[in-house]
Write an enzyme that holds these catalytic residues in place. Structure first.
Site, PDB file in Angstrom:
ATOM      1  N   TYR A 168     -37.091  44.614  14.627  1.00  0.00           N
ATOM      2  CA  TYR A 168     -36.581  43.502  14.979  1.00  0.00           C
ATOM      3  C   TYR A 168     -37.284  42.306  14.399  1.00  0.00           C
ATOM      4  CZ  TYR A 168     -35.782  39.424  18.124  1.00  0.00           C
ATOM      5  OH  TYR A 168     -35.283  38.156  18.609  1.00  0.00           O
ATOM      6  N   ASP A 263     -43.350  42.321   8.460  1.00  0.00           N
ATOM      7  CA  ASP A 263     -43.308  41.450   9.580  1.00  0.00           C
ATOM      8  C   ASP A 263     -44.272  41.851  10.676  1.00  0.00           C
ATOM      9  OD1 ASP A 263     -42.622  40.100  11.848  1.00  0.00           O
ATOM     10  OD2 ASP A 263     -40.515  40.405  11.809  1.00  0.00           O
ATOM     11  N   LYS A 291     -46.651  35.453  17.805  1.00  0.00           N
ATOM     12  CA  LYS A 291     -47.308  35.840  18.881  1.00  0.00           C
ATOM     13  C   LYS A 291     -48.796  35.728  19.095  1.00  0.00           C
ATOM     14  CE  LYS A 291     -43.270  38.728  19.916  1.00  0.00           C
ATOM     15  NZ  LYS A 291     -42.615  39.448  19.050  1.00  0.00           N
TER      16      LYS A 291
HETATM   17  C1  PLP Z   1     -41.276  38.734  18.360  1.00  0.00           C
HETATM   18  C2  PLP Z   1     -40.908  39.084  17.100  1.00  0.00           C
HETATM   19  C3  PLP Z   1     -40.183  38.256  16.158  1.00  0.00           C
HETATM   20  C4  PLP Z   1     -39.688  36.764  16.711  1.00  0.00           C
HETATM   21  O1  PLP Z   1     -40.468  35.985  16.971  1.00  0.00           O
HETATM   22  P1  PLP Z   1     -40.331  34.850  17.949  1.00  0.00           P
HETATM   23  O2  PLP Z   1     -41.556  34.032  18.150  1.00  0.00           O
HETATM   24  O3  PLP Z   1     -39.676  35.375  19.416  1.00  0.00           O
HETATM   25  O4  PLP Z   1     -39.098  33.944  17.202  1.00  0.00           O
HETATM   26  C5  PLP Z   1     -39.891  38.670  14.785  1.00  0.00           C
HETATM   27  N1  PLP Z   1     -40.587  39.796  14.340  1.00  0.00           N
HETATM   28  C6  PLP Z   1     -41.215  40.659  15.271  1.00  0.00           C
HETATM   29  C7  PLP Z   1     -41.710  41.794  14.540  1.00  0.00           C
HETATM   30  C8  PLP Z   1     -41.361  40.339  16.644  1.00  0.00           C
HETATM   31  O5  PLP Z   1     -42.090  41.100  17.213  1.00  0.00           O
END
Ligand code: PLP
Length: 456
Positions: A168, A263, A291
């Site tokens: 994701y 990511d 995060k």
């Molecule tokens: C949470 C997350 C996102 C999205 O971040 P948001 O602050 O919710 O937009 C993208 N990539 C990864 C790996 C994530 O865990």
């Protein structure tokens, strides 16, 4: 009359009576708030998973958090393993973070001009991370990923990107794409509203599959701008990859002039200060963070070598901007939180604590021959109702096993333990979780697993 009313706002996710040995927690106030919220927001929420669609009952409306504990609108108290989905590595309402935020707020909330706080957070990160030289702050993980993709395309002058099924990356259009039929194909959109032409620029392949990667690079020679991966995929279960696969990925990207994007929105500052790059000692070309970096406030960031970052405006031709980017209050929270993470032994202590916890649970399950595995890395853990030794790709997850999670979730809530409301979500341990918290949680998990695996 009452029954149908109840059904209406709990959806079809009620378990039959008699499957729980404890009375369900009272959710009157939460249910009232949720009914109201449904008149304001689609599904009553501002982010879909919060709607409790795949577990029992209505979502709990949270009133406060302190350390490892949260309290809902009905006064129920829980030990929390969701941690706001990852950011709260120090636990809720950490004193140092709170004090720093309050002190910075005294001077105003936003200027749209540079502040010293941005330098301070950037220096904290860059001095302690050998994988990036320059960075840019944004306001969410999604925004960080979206910008990283644009940077990779601008830098390579190519259009296609490759992602993995089961990773994701936020809700940017070109990544709301899932695997089509066939091993190496363009993706299909996984959300209404994403033009097919966007999905046509995104190739989707399974995780942990070197052959599919080779095939993709052969099929789309000199067209792939970037490969994006969660090096520790933690948004669709915890799909731990073998280091060999990540090394292979690094090499094949370099051979093809394709940028490798890690990511690390969830793994960054979580498995160590240098995230997954540091854990596996693999240098990607671009890294995204989110995060934890914001200490509970909205911050994201992407970083790379000075050379690659030189392509971002105003130095280069890749445009990216933000009214609230580098917001001083958010920077303050990040500074306070990351400063704590740099304390000697912080990660060792947190990771050891997690390991003891997960090992005890695995021992319990194994001794009883339950089809149950705890996967873990750093302070992330995931419960899988499986007898597989490893789960490395999305296809390895049995969707039917989610019924068991649903039962477990209800039993745990009734015992004062809060997990994210989906079996595809991982749990997090924070520095605020005490030995007593973890002991209590283990006992609750043991009791709940016994129920889940009893023949009812
Ligand atoms: C949470 C997350 C996102 C999205 O971040 P948001 O602050 O919710 O937009 C993208 N990539 C990864 C790996 C994530 O865990």
């Amino acid at each position: 009359m009452f029954d149908s009313f109840k059904k209406k706002f709990t959806g079809d996710n009620d378990e039959p009576a008699g499957t729980t040995t404890k009375p369900d927690i009272s959710r009157e106030k939460s249910a009232e708030l949720f009914a109201k919220a449904k008149t304001y927001f689609p599904g009553g929420v501002n982010s879909p998973v919060r709607a409790f669609k795949s577990v029992h009952g209505t979502p709990l409306f949270i009133e406060k958090g302190d350390g490892s504990h949260i309290w809902d609108a009905d006064g129920n108290e829980f030990i929390d393993y969701c941690g706001s989905w990852g950011p709260l590595i120090l636990g809720h309402n950490n004193g140092k973070v709170r004090e720093k935020v309050i002190s910075v707020m005294q001077n105003g909330m936003s200027f749209g001009a540079p502040t010293a706080l941005e330098n301070e957070l950037a220096e904290l990160i860059l001095k302690n991370n050998k994988y990036i030289q320059k960075l840019r702050f944004v306001s969410s993980g999604t925004e960080a990923v979206m910008s990283a993709i644009r940077l990779a395309r601008g830098y390579t002058k190519r259009d296609k990107i490759l992602k993995f099924e089961g990773c994701y990356h936020g809700h940017t259009d070109s990544l709301l794409v899932k695997a089509g039929s066939g091993l190496v194909t363009f993706g299909e959109t996984s959300s209404a509203g994403v033009p097919k032409s966007f999905a046509d620029e995104t190739i989707v392949i399974p995780l942990n599959d070197e052959q599919a990667l080779e095939q993709a690079f052969a099929n789309f020679k000199d067209q792939i701008a970037a490969v994006i991966i969660e090096p520790i995929p933690a948004n669709n279960g915890l799909l731990l990859q073998e280091k060999e696969f990540l090394k292979f990925l690094r090499i094949i990207c370099a051979q093809n002039g394709t940028l490798l994007i890690f990511d690390e929105v969830i793994s960054g500052f979580r498995v160590g200060f240098e995230g997954a790059a540091g854990h596996y000692q693999i240098k990607p070309d671009i890294i995204t963070y989110g995060k934890i970096i914001g200490g509970g406030l909205p911050v994201g960031c992407y970083g790379a070598s000075a050379e690659i970052m030189g392509h971002i405006s105003p130095d280069g031709g890749v445009y990216q901007a933000g009214t609230l980017s580098g917001n001083p209050v958010a920077m303050a929270a990040g500074i306070a939180q990351l400063t704590e993470l740099l304390r000697m032994g912080f990660y060792r202590e947190l990771n050891n604590k997690t390991q003891e916890f997960t090992e005890a649970i695995q021992r319990f399950a194994t001794a009883r021959n339950y089809k149950f595995k705890v996967f873990t890395i750093g302070s992330i853990f995931w419960f899988a109702f499986t007898d597989k030794e490893a789960i490395r790709s999305a296809d390895d997850i049995d969707p039917a096993s989610m019924d068991k999670f649903k039962k477990l979730h209800r039993e745990l809530l009734n015992r004062g333990i809060y997990f994210g409301p989906s079996g595809y979500e991982v749990g997090f341990i924070s520095a605020a979780h005490t030995k007593i918290d973890l002991e209590k949680t283990k006992r609750a998990i043991f009791d709940s697993l016994e129920l889940v695996f009893s023949n009812k």
